[in-house]
Design an enzyme around this catalytic site. Structure first.
Site, PDB file in Angstrom:
ATOM      1  N   SER A  48     -39.360  -3.563 -62.100  1.00  0.00           N
ATOM      2  CA  SER A  48     -39.845  -4.808 -62.690  1.00  0.00           C
ATOM      3  C   SER A  48     -41.295  -5.076 -62.286  1.00  0.00           C
ATOM      4  CB  SER A  48     -38.917  -5.957 -62.285  1.00  0.00           C
ATOM      5  OG  SER A  48     -39.118  -7.082 -63.099  1.00  0.00           O
ATOM      6  N   GLU A  75     -32.644  -4.659 -72.768  1.00  0.00           N
ATOM      7  CA  GLU A  75     -33.509  -5.573 -72.024  1.00  0.00           C
ATOM      8  C   GLU A  75     -34.843  -5.779 -72.736  1.00  0.00           C
ATOM      9  OE1 GLU A  75     -35.558  -4.494 -68.443  1.00  0.00           O
ATOM     10  OE2 GLU A  75     -34.743  -2.460 -68.518  1.00  0.00           O
ATOM     11  N   HIS A 120     -31.319  -5.229 -66.621  1.00  0.00           N
ATOM     12  CA  HIS A 120     -32.676  -5.045 -66.124  1.00  0.00           C
ATOM     13  C   HIS A 120     -32.672  -4.501 -64.691  1.00  0.00           C
ATOM     14  CE1 HIS A 120     -36.862  -5.958 -65.222  1.00  0.00           C
ATOM     15  NE2 HIS A 120     -36.483  -6.720 -64.214  1.00  0.00           N
TER      16      HIS A 120
END
Length: 323
Positions: free
Chosen positions: A159, A255, A285
């Protein structure tokens, strides 16, 4: 061309998707990014600190001044001169830390047989993107100062940490620190231009990330005033990628940050950079972080270990306790 990984139809994957939809997405959609409640974000990491470590690993604490870290290796040690991993945790530049990502770091150390430096870099509100990148780059420098060649370091993160993994590879080249051996992004957030993400079909399907919050977080971490466009060069997808090291990107099929993964793959292909994009079905995710709970996540870590072995030119030697 993306490689599709089918699966994610088991009970565990289904339960995790439901939990994310009910608790994680709801919290991320409404939790204030400023004010008194925003100061409670570090609690997420504090809650995870009592989780016991894997017995097959050992850990050394690192004080980098503005950043802290944990150097995790298979028990008995690992020779950092043969290579090392620099792990940058996710959390939208506002939460998570060493404890939340301890288990994925330990499993990466065991699967690769290499030391992994996990970095607790500055986040909002303590510091924005520039501070985060400065800490991550200094952690890279810390590894090289202790005998690991820059060309034997693989930068990886999930991320927001995936953003930093790409940004560090760009920054080390600019600063003359050398080129990493490779970069791994797990659902990396690579494009701050959130209009495309909000218009993506996965903006409605994603059970984890509320797409409408991306613009707000992006402005805060880059210091961009409300109503102003974020400088495109703050997004790694818009950088000059010529000469970039080999890349592995993993993302979930549904996602919203699949947009970022696919866009980066297109830009890497245009720049002639060796890369692999894996799109995993039925996952959430940054799912490889959940290797303690999901067989698909453990399979994703095996793919990462294979990539690391390939870019370092070493034989993969998983250590006991890597499951």
């Amino acid at each position: 061309m993306a490689e599709y990984r089918p699966g994610g139809r088991g009970v565990r994957a289904a339960l995790i998707r439901v939990a994310c939809r009910v608790f994680v997405r709801t919290t991320l959609a409404w939790w204030p990014l400023r004010g008194p409640l925003s100061r409670l974000m570090p609690v997420v990491d504090l809650v995870m600190r009592p989780v016991p470590r894997l017995r097959a690993t050992e850990m050394r604490r690192v004080d980098g001044g503005t950043w802290r870290g944990e150097l995790v290796a298979p028990r008995g040690g690992a020779d950092a001169t043969h290579g090392a991993l620099l792990y940058l945790h996710g959390g939208a530049f506002v939460f998570c830390g060493l404890a939340t990502h301890r288990r994925v770091v330990e499993r990466l150390a065991l699967r690769t047989g290499l030391p992994v430096l996990s970095v607790d870099y500055r986040q909002l509100p303590e510091g924005g993107l520039d501070a985060s990148l400065a800490d991550a780059t200094d952690a890279f420098r810390w590894l090289t100062a202790r005998g690991t060649d820059a060309g034997s370091i693989v930068c990886l993160g999930d991320s927001a940490g995936g953003h930093l993994a790409f940004a560090v590879a760009l920054e080390t080249r600019r600063a003359g620190l050398g080129r990493p051996a490779g970069v791994v992004g797990l659902s990396p957030w690579l494009d701050f231009a959130s209009d495309a993400q909000q218009a993506h079909p996965n903006a409605r399907r994603d059970v984890f990330i509320p797409a409408r919050r991306l613009a707000r977080v992006g402005r805060l971490c880059t210091g961009t005033p409300k109503g102003a466009a974020i400088d495109p060069l703050r997004s790694p997808v818009n950088a000059d990628l010529s000469g970039f090291p080999p890349v592995l990107i993993q993302c979930a099929e549904d996602e919203v940050l699949r947009h970022d993964a696919e866009l980066m793959a297109e830009r890497l292909a245009a720049a002639g950079v060796p890369h692999t994009l894996q799109v995993w079905q039925g996952q959430v995710h940054a799912f490889p972080v959940l290797a303690h709970a999901l067989p698909e996540s453990r399979a994703a870590l095996d793919e990462i270990a294979g990539f690391v072995s390939g870019v370092l030119g070493t034989r993969r030697t998983p250590q006991p306790g890597a499951a």
